[in-house]
Design a protein around this motif. Sequence first.
Motif, PDB file in Angstrom:
ATOM      1  N   ALA A  27       2.822  10.763  -9.134  1.00  0.00           N
ATOM      2  CA  ALA A  27       2.186  11.078 -10.421  1.00  0.00           C
ATOM      3  C   ALA A  27       1.329  12.342 -10.303  1.00  0.00           C
ATOM      4  N   ILE A  28       0.645  12.492  -9.177  1.00  0.00           N
ATOM      5  CA  ILE A  28      -0.173  13.686  -8.959  1.00  0.00           C
ATOM      6  C   ILE A  28       0.716  14.915  -8.846  1.00  0.00           C
ATOM      7  N   LEU A  29       1.805  14.803  -8.098  1.00  0.00           N
ATOM      8  CA  LEU A  29       2.734  15.924  -7.936  1.00  0.00           C
ATOM      9  C   LEU A  29       3.339  16.324  -9.278  1.00  0.00           C
ATOM     10  N   TYR A  30       3.712  15.330 -10.083  1.00  0.00           N
ATOM     11  CA  TYR A  30       4.257  15.609 -11.412  1.00  0.00           C
ATOM     12  C   TYR A  30       3.250  16.380 -12.256  1.00  0.00           C
ATOM     13  N   ALA A  31       1.990  15.980 -12.209  1.00  0.00           N
ATOM     14  CA  ALA A  31       0.945  16.672 -12.978  1.00  0.00           C
ATOM     15  C   ALA A  31       0.738  18.092 -12.456  1.00  0.00           C
ATOM     16  N   GLU A  32       0.808  18.268 -11.143  1.00  0.00           N
ATOM     17  CA  GLU A  32       0.656  19.607 -10.575  1.00  0.00           C
ATOM     18  C   GLU A  32       1.771  20.525 -11.056  1.00  0.00           C
ATOM     19  N   LEU A  55       0.832  -1.209   0.000  1.00  0.00           N
ATOM     20  CA  LEU A  55       0.000   0.000   0.000  1.00  0.00           C
ATOM     21  C   LEU A  55       0.863   1.254   0.000  1.00  0.00           C
ATOM     22  N   VAL A  56       1.924   1.259   0.799  1.00  0.00           N
ATOM     23  CA  VAL A  56       2.809   2.419   0.861  1.00  0.00           C
ATOM     24  C   VAL A  56       3.450   2.678  -0.503  1.00  0.00           C
ATOM     25  N   THR A  57       3.969   1.640  -1.128  1.00  0.00           N
ATOM     26  CA  THR A  57       4.619   1.784  -2.428  1.00  0.00           C
ATOM     27  C   THR A  57       3.644   2.294  -3.489  1.00  0.00           C
ATOM     28  N   GLY A  79       3.671   6.064  -5.310  1.00  0.00           N
ATOM     29  CA  GLY A  79       3.718   6.187  -6.762  1.00  0.00           C
ATOM     30  C   GLY A  79       2.599   7.068  -7.297  1.00  0.00           C
ATOM     31  N   VAL A  80       1.410   6.882  -6.748  1.00  0.00           N
ATOM     32  CA  VAL A  80       0.255   7.691  -7.164  1.00  0.00           C
ATOM     33  C   VAL A  80       0.468   9.148  -6.764  1.00  0.00           C
ATOM     34  N   LYS A  81       0.953   9.341  -5.557  1.00  0.00           N
ATOM     35  CA  LYS A  81       1.197  10.704  -5.070  1.00  0.00           C
ATOM     36  C   LYS A  81       2.251  11.399  -5.941  1.00  0.00           C
TER      37      LYS A  81
END
Length: 96
Positions: free
Chosen positions: A32-37, A22-24, A28-30
């Motif tokens: 991807a969100i930061l990259y998009a931001e 779950l952490v990994t 990874g999702v976080k």
Amino acid sequence: MSIKNQIDKDLKQAMLAGDKTLVTTLRGVKSAILYAEVSDNARDSGLTDDKIITILQKEAKKRQESADLYGKGGNLEKQEAELAEKEIINQYLPEQ
């Protein structure tokens, strides 16, 4: 609560619980969100939930494609890991 805040909260709980998968996945999702931001120049204001849902859909699709390739290659352990990550991501997506 926004999806991003829910992911942050769940990530903290997973870290405390020691759930490595779950952490990994959430990291990874976080990421991807930061990259998009950053690419949308919305680091301070953040993204809307609709944009985050689009990112999550792309991440889930990536996991499915990877799982398919691992399955074709005969690596069932990695295929199961990718499908487990996809299921975690699907929890944050609305019902289809």
